[in-house]
Write a protein that holds these residues in place. Structure first.
Motif, PDB file in Angstrom:
ATOM      1  N   PRO A 159      -6.698  20.750   1.847  1.00  0.00           N
ATOM      2  CA  PRO A 159      -5.709  20.036   1.026  1.00  0.00           C
ATOM      3  C   PRO A 159      -4.495  20.918   0.733  1.00  0.00           C
ATOM      4  N   THR A 160      -3.496  20.852   1.585  1.00  0.00           N
ATOM      5  CA  THR A 160      -2.365  21.777   1.525  1.00  0.00           C
ATOM      6  C   THR A 160      -1.610  21.695   0.207  1.00  0.00           C
ATOM      7  N   VAL A 161      -1.440  20.492  -0.323  1.00  0.00           N
ATOM      8  CA  VAL A 161      -0.732  20.350  -1.601  1.00  0.00           C
ATOM      9  C   VAL A 161      -1.481  21.099  -2.704  1.00  0.00           C
TER      10      VAL A 161
ATOM     11  N   GLY B 176      -2.921  17.032   4.464  1.00  0.00           N
ATOM     12  CA  GLY B 176      -1.872  17.901   3.948  1.00  0.00           C
ATOM     13  C   GLY B 176      -0.799  17.166   3.187  1.00  0.00           C
ATOM     14  N   GLU B 177      -1.058  15.906   2.854  1.00  0.00           N
ATOM     15  CA  GLU B 177      -0.052  15.097   2.156  1.00  0.00           C
ATOM     16  C   GLU B 177      -0.544  14.696   0.768  1.00  0.00           C
TER      17      GLU B 177
ATOM     18  N   SER C 182      -1.465  13.572  -4.916  1.00  0.00           N
ATOM     19  CA  SER C 182      -1.379  13.667  -3.459  1.00  0.00           C
ATOM     20  C   SER C 182      -2.356  12.713  -2.785  1.00  0.00           C
ATOM     21  N   ALA C 183      -2.038  12.371  -1.538  1.00  0.00           N
ATOM     22  CA  ALA C 183      -2.945  11.537  -0.747  1.00  0.00           C
ATOM     23  C   ALA C 183      -4.269  12.252  -0.512  1.00  0.00           C
ATOM     24  N   ASP C 184      -4.221  13.570  -0.387  1.00  0.00           N
ATOM     25  CA  ASP C 184      -5.453  14.321  -0.159  1.00  0.00           C
ATOM     26  C   ASP C 184      -6.393  14.241  -1.357  1.00  0.00           C
TER      27      ASP C 184
ATOM     28  N   ALA D 275     -14.045  10.449  -0.538  1.00  0.00           N
ATOM     29  CA  ALA D 275     -15.057  11.037   0.341  1.00  0.00           C
ATOM     30  C   ALA D 275     -16.266  11.507  -0.457  1.00  0.00           C
ATOM     31  N   PHE D 276     -16.023  12.084  -1.627  1.00  0.00           N
ATOM     32  CA  PHE D 276     -17.133  12.536  -2.474  1.00  0.00           C
ATOM     33  C   PHE D 276     -18.003  11.357  -2.897  1.00  0.00           C
TER      34      PHE D 276
END
Length: 253
Positions: free
Chosen positions: A196-198, A252-253, A232-234, A241-242
């Motif tokens: 998760p880049t953000v 990354g968004e 963020s989208a992440d 997902a969890f």
């Protein structure tokens, strides 16, 4: 660029110093590093590795010092490389310095601008500027003290000695010591580049900026980062997902 090679492998940028024989850090090389770090700031790049061989960077180009004496450009010697290191440090994504051979003087200052330093077993690091009658000028006194504490930083800077890889690991200058340092750095960079880049950027800013502030102001920086990451989208993907009990796929968004 003449002295820096900039390549990408998917979301990972590899920045390689290429000024034989020892990657002495001239002002021209510092300018190209700034250019490369700016190129790596784009969202499509999600992790960065910087390296050089056979030496990461053995220090400043001492030949330029004489010209600086005569031209009165002492400040530029420090500010050009210092600005490049600051650009690296502020990249909102994970960065790794993969160090082979010497990382001395400006070379160690450059490596300390990265989030992590991986050293080969034969690597040597240090701030030997004192042996020339000067001091580190591109962040060495400040970042080294923050990494290993003021007292030990004084010992290394006052002595100017070369620190072997295993001692650098014990001191906290190095994060890993491995045989194939570039392979290890690229492997970890690709792992983080799929994360998760953000959130990485927000955590990095909270840690780097917050620790320099009083606690209440640091907490405010952390809250800002939390909100940024949460939006963020992440973050949505991670939570979904969890709950669905599946691996998250971060973009990354």
């Amino acid at each position: 660029m003449q002295f820096v090679e900039y390549t990408t492998d998917g979301p990972v940028a590899l920045i390689r110093l290429n000024r034989p024989p020892v990657n002495a850090l001239s002002m021209a090389l510092a300018a190209e590093l700034s250019e490369a770090f700016a190129a790596a700031a784009v969202p499509s790049i999600r992790a960065v590795v910087i390296t050089g061989e056979p030496h990461f960077a053995a220090g400043a180009d001492i030949k330029e010092f004489q010209a600086a004496f005569e031209a009165g450009e002492e400040d530029r010697l420090a500010s050009d490389l210092g600005g490049a290191v600051l650009t690296l440090e502020r990249l909102a994504k994970p960065t790794i310095a993969a160090v082979r051979g010497f990382a001395l003087g400006g070379g160690l200052e450059l490596a300390m601008g990265a989030d992590f330093r991986y050293l080969s077993t034969d690597a040597r690091v240090g701030q030997p500027e004192i042996l020339l009658g000067i001091i580190p000028g591109a962040g060495g006194t400040q970042r080294l003290a923050r990494l290993i504490g003021q007292h030990k930083a004084k010992e290394l800077i006052f002595s100017g000695r070369h620190v072997p890889a295993d001692e650098a690991l014990d001191l906290g200058i190095a994060d890993r010591v491995v045989d194939d340092v570039l392979e290890a750095a690229l492997e970890d960079a690709h792992t983080w580049a799929n994360g998760p880049t953000v959130a990485y950027g927000a955590a990095k800013r909270a840690l780097d900026e917050g620790l320099r502030l009083p606690l209440e102001e640091g907490l405010a920086v952390e809250r800002e980062g939390f909100v940024e990451a949460f939006r963020s989208a992440d973050a949505r993907e991670g939570v979904q997902a969890f709950l669905a009990k599946r691996p998250a796929t971060f973009t990354g968004e």
